[in-house]
Design an enzyme around this catalytic site. Sequence first.
Site, mmCIF file in Angstrom:
data_model
loop_
_atom_site.group_PDB
_atom_site.id
_atom_site.type_symbol
_atom_site.label_atom_id
_atom_site.label_comp_id
_atom_site.label_asym_id
_atom_site.label_seq_id
_atom_site.Cartn_x
_atom_site.Cartn_y
_atom_site.Cartn_z
ATOM 1 N N HIS A 1 0.852 -1.185 0.000
ATOM 2 C CA HIS A 1 0.000 0.000 0.000
ATOM 3 C C HIS A 1 0.891 1.238 0.000
ATOM 4 O O HIS A 1 2.119 1.139 0.036
ATOM 5 C CB HIS A 1 -0.952 -0.008 1.192
ATOM 6 C CG HIS A 1 -2.096 -0.968 1.036
ATOM 7 N ND1 HIS A 1 -3.099 -0.773 0.112
ATOM 8 C CD2 HIS A 1 -2.384 -2.144 1.663
ATOM 9 C CE1 HIS A 1 -3.959 -1.772 0.178
ATOM 10 N NE2 HIS A 1 -3.542 -2.624 1.112
ATOM 11 N N ASP B 1 0.094 6.725 -3.972
ATOM 12 C CA ASP B 1 -1.075 6.239 -4.696
ATOM 13 C C ASP B 1 -1.477 7.169 -5.837
ATOM 14 O O ASP B 1 -1.656 6.729 -6.976
ATOM 15 C CB ASP B 1 -2.264 6.086 -3.740
ATOM 16 C CG ASP B 1 -2.196 4.809 -2.919
ATOM 17 O OD1 ASP B 1 -1.293 3.995 -3.171
ATOM 18 O OD2 ASP B 1 -3.041 4.625 -2.029
#
Length: 382
Positions: A122, A152
Amino acid sequence: MALQGISVVELSGLAPGPFCAMVLADFGARVVRVDRPGSRYDVSRLGRGKRSLVLDLKQPRGAAVLRRLCKRSDVLLEPFRRGVMEKLQLGPEILQRENPRLIYARLSGFGQSGSFCRLAGHDINYLALSGVLSKIGRSGENPYAPLNLLADFAGGGLMCALGIIMALFDRTRTGKGQVIDANMVEGTAYLSSFLWKTQKLSLWEAPRGQNMLDGGAPFYTTYRTADGEFMAVGAIEPQFYELLIKGLGLKSDELPNQMSMDDWPEMKKKFADVFAEKTKAEWCQIFDGTDACVTPVLTFEEVVHHDHNKERGSFITSEEQDVSPRPAPLLLNTPAIPSFKRDPFIGEHTEEILEEFGFSREEIYQLNSDKIIESNKVKASL
């Protein structure tokens, strides 16, 4: 709009891919989002300007449907780890053989090669492996996880959108598509190029949290106000620093030199005491219209109503009264015209999309019966 006429197929995934495709949709691309059967959410997130089709890619006939879509599309955006698409017989070798103009964008965490390419991760993991996380945090504390914007969305989604646009431009000269290996580790590392190029300067010689641009300087940080709000200070240049000192009601000749790092902790304490004497609104009255580089820290609720943002129309409101940022940058000749409609329900446009791509009513009926596709027209009409 700049991308009008460009057809994009987006395979559903977590936030970076949907954001990348939304950017393309905002600037005119026709985006079909391929969602998985049994998706957790009824509504696509970051689905502005898109249409949704539910397709089971794990079934060979579902993969065959996607191949037909890609034959007539400009871009395929896939968010999986290395090997997933190849296992489904949907790798670039197959799809680009059938459509040599197809731009095959692969957006992953660690990239398509290397020892981590098949591992889960992540934002915080990608930040860590890029080296950037080691630079984020207060002095004497652990590196902390910022909002998942950096890896991200910036290093991942936005960098991938840039790659797609460059590949589209290159195709105007070569007539051929190409594969894009966009990943969040390298995208974030690339964003940190300034840090790498300035490592030998005194700018970063102190430990984390004690340098000029990471919160160590009294003139580049945030301060709490009397009402519990915050002001952001970025008065680096001497002329701006002088205006800061003036606004605080202090005298330069009674303070240490601005760049005396040994005195920064004491100066920060002094500045903090002064900022705590007035409310955020009072400090705005003092600093607004000056070049002191002092601005209020606005909440999402406040930012929409700030005069500057209202004057520029920086935020837009959908038909459902949801507020979001206007697409950026602002192109004067071909500006983005974002959709003001609600985000699509999962599978809302399944049959409509397939018809546009040449599927007959009989084919669509059979695909539905065999649970290769899902159509959620009932939800869409609620």
